[in-house]
Design an enzyme around this catalytic site. Structure first.
Site, PDB file in Angstrom:
ATOM      1  N   ASP A  30     -31.272  17.161  -4.553  1.00 24.24           N
ATOM      2  CA  ASP A  30     -30.869  15.841  -5.035  1.00 24.24           C
ATOM      3  C   ASP A  30     -29.935  15.210  -3.999  1.00 24.24           C
ATOM      4  O   ASP A  30     -29.059  15.870  -3.452  1.00 24.24           O
ATOM      5  CB  ASP A  30     -30.161  15.966  -6.390  1.00 24.24           C
ATOM      6  CG  ASP A  30     -30.028  14.623  -7.086  1.00 24.24           C
ATOM      7  OD1 ASP A  30     -30.694  14.430  -8.122  1.00 24.24           O
ATOM      8  OD2 ASP A  30     -29.268  13.755  -6.599  1.00 24.24           O
ATOM      9  N   VAL A  96     -34.718   7.356 -12.299  1.00 21.94           N
ATOM     10  CA  VAL A  96     -35.875   7.310 -11.393  1.00 21.94           C
ATOM     11  C   VAL A  96     -37.113   7.598 -12.248  1.00 21.94           C
ATOM     12  O   VAL A  96     -37.224   8.676 -12.848  1.00 21.94           O
ATOM     13  CB  VAL A  96     -35.755   8.332 -10.246  1.00 21.94           C
ATOM     14  CG1 VAL A  96     -37.041   8.363  -9.425  1.00 21.94           C
ATOM     15  CG2 VAL A  96     -34.565   7.988  -9.352  1.00 21.94           C
ATOM     16  N   HIS A 100     -39.288  14.215 -13.237  1.00 23.83           N
ATOM     17  CA  HIS A 100     -38.574  15.197 -12.422  1.00 23.83           C
ATOM     18  C   HIS A 100     -37.740  16.101 -13.319  1.00 23.83           C
ATOM     19  O   HIS A 100     -37.322  15.711 -14.401  1.00 23.83           O
ATOM     20  CB  HIS A 100     -37.682  14.525 -11.379  1.00 23.83           C
ATOM     21  CG  HIS A 100     -36.735  13.513 -11.943  1.00 23.83           C
ATOM     22  ND1 HIS A 100     -37.135  12.244 -12.274  1.00 23.83           N
ATOM     23  CD2 HIS A 100     -35.423  13.591 -12.248  1.00 23.83           C
ATOM     24  CE1 HIS A 100     -36.100  11.571 -12.750  1.00 23.83           C
ATOM     25  NE2 HIS A 100     -35.049  12.363 -12.753  1.00 23.83           N
TER      26      HIS A 100
HETATM   27  P1  AMP Z   1     -32.433  10.837 -13.332  1.00 18.81           P
HETATM   28  O1  AMP Z   1     -31.122  10.123 -13.546  1.00 18.81           O
HETATM   29  O2  AMP Z   1     -32.666  11.980 -14.257  1.00 18.81           O
HETATM   30  O3  AMP Z   1     -33.590   9.859 -13.296  1.00 18.81           O
HETATM   31  O4  AMP Z   1     -32.321  11.506 -11.894  1.00 18.81           O
HETATM   32  C1  AMP Z   1     -32.694  10.872 -10.716  1.00 18.81           C
HETATM   33  C2  AMP Z   1     -32.081  11.646  -9.593  1.00 18.81           C
HETATM   34  O5  AMP Z   1     -32.723  11.299  -8.396  1.00 18.81           O
HETATM   35  C3  AMP Z   1     -30.579  11.367  -9.388  1.00 18.81           C
HETATM   36  O6  AMP Z   1     -29.851  12.580  -9.570  1.00 18.81           O
HETATM   37  C4  AMP Z   1     -30.509  10.861  -7.947  1.00 18.81           C
HETATM   38  O7  AMP Z   1     -29.360  11.309  -7.263  1.00 18.81           O
HETATM   39  C5  AMP Z   1     -31.793  11.413  -7.357  1.00 18.81           C
HETATM   40  N1  AMP Z   1     -32.333  10.710  -6.202  1.00 18.81           N
HETATM   41  C6  AMP Z   1     -32.555   9.387  -6.083  1.00 18.81           C
HETATM   42  N2  AMP Z   1     -33.080   9.102  -4.887  1.00 18.81           N
HETATM   43  C7  AMP Z   1     -33.240  10.280  -4.248  1.00 18.81           C
HETATM   44  C8  AMP Z   1     -33.748  10.667  -2.968  1.00 18.81           C
HETATM   45  N3  AMP Z   1     -34.226   9.768  -2.095  1.00 18.81           N
HETATM   46  N4  AMP Z   1     -33.734  11.976  -2.639  1.00 18.81           N
HETATM   47  C9  AMP Z   1     -33.258  12.894  -3.503  1.00 18.81           C
HETATM   48  N5  AMP Z   1     -32.770  12.595  -4.719  1.00 18.81           N
HETATM   49  C10 AMP Z   1     -32.751  11.308  -5.084  1.00 18.81           C
END
Ligand code: AMP
Length: 115
Positions: A30, A96, A100
Site C-alpha cells: 500500500d 479505491v 482489494h
Molecule cells: P480502501 O480505502 O479500502 O479503498 O483502500 C484503498 C487503498 O489503496 C488505500 O490504503 C491507499 O493508500 C491505497 N492506494 C491508493 N493508490 C495506490 C497506489 N498507487 N499504490 C498502492 N496503494 C495505493
C-alpha cells in the site's frame, strides 16, 4: 477501466513493487501504509467492489486469501498474526473502487474493527 488506478497497476502503466502475481491476482505494498506491513491483494480483473463479483468468479477471493496466506508466511507473520480487511462501498470505507484486500501486520491490532 481506463481511469482505475489498480487497473493501471495491473497493466504496468503505473509502478508498484509486485510481491505476488498469478494469472488472476496481484499483490503490492500500500502506498500509504497504516501498519509496519500493509499490502494490497487485488484481482487483475476489474470489479468495483465485492458485490460486483459474479457468483461464478468468486473463486478469485479464494485465490486472494491464498496469496495473503503465502505472503504472510514468507514474511514470517503467520504465527504472530495479521489482519485481512476488505472495505466495501463508501460507508464501508472503500476509496479505491477496484476490489482489494488489505493485509495489515507488524503491530498489535486493537480490538475495534471500526474507526
Ligand atoms: P480502501 O480505502 O479500502 O479503498 O483502500 C484503498 C487503498 O489503496 C488505500 O490504503 C491507499 O493508500 C491505497 N492506494 C491508493 N493508490 C495506490 C497506489 N498507487 N499504490 C498502492 N496503494 C495505493
Amino acid at each position: 477501466m481506463d481511469s482505475c488506478i489498480f487497473c493501471k497497476i495491473v497493466a504496468k502503466q503505473i509502478p508498484a513493487a509486485v510481491l505476488y502475481e498469478s494469472d488472476r491476482v496481484l499483490a503490492f505494498p500500500d502506498v500509504s501504509p497504516q501498519a509496519p506491513t500493509h499490502l494490497l491483494i487485488i484481482p487483475k480483473a476489474h470489479f468495483s467492489h465485492v458485490g460486483e463479483i459474479p457468483e461464478a468468479e468468486l473463486s478469485v477471493i479464494q485465490e486472494m486469501v491464498g496469496a495473503a496466506r503465502r505472503l504472510a508466511s514468507e514474511k514470517g507473520l503467520s504465527e504472530r498474526g495479521y489482519r485481512l480487511v476488505m472495505n466495501v462501498n463508501p460507508e464501508g470505507g472503500q476509496t479505491v473502487f477496484h476490489v482489494h484486500m488489505h493485509l495489515l501486520a507488524g503491530q498489535q491490532m486493537g480490538p475495534s474493527l471500526v474507526g
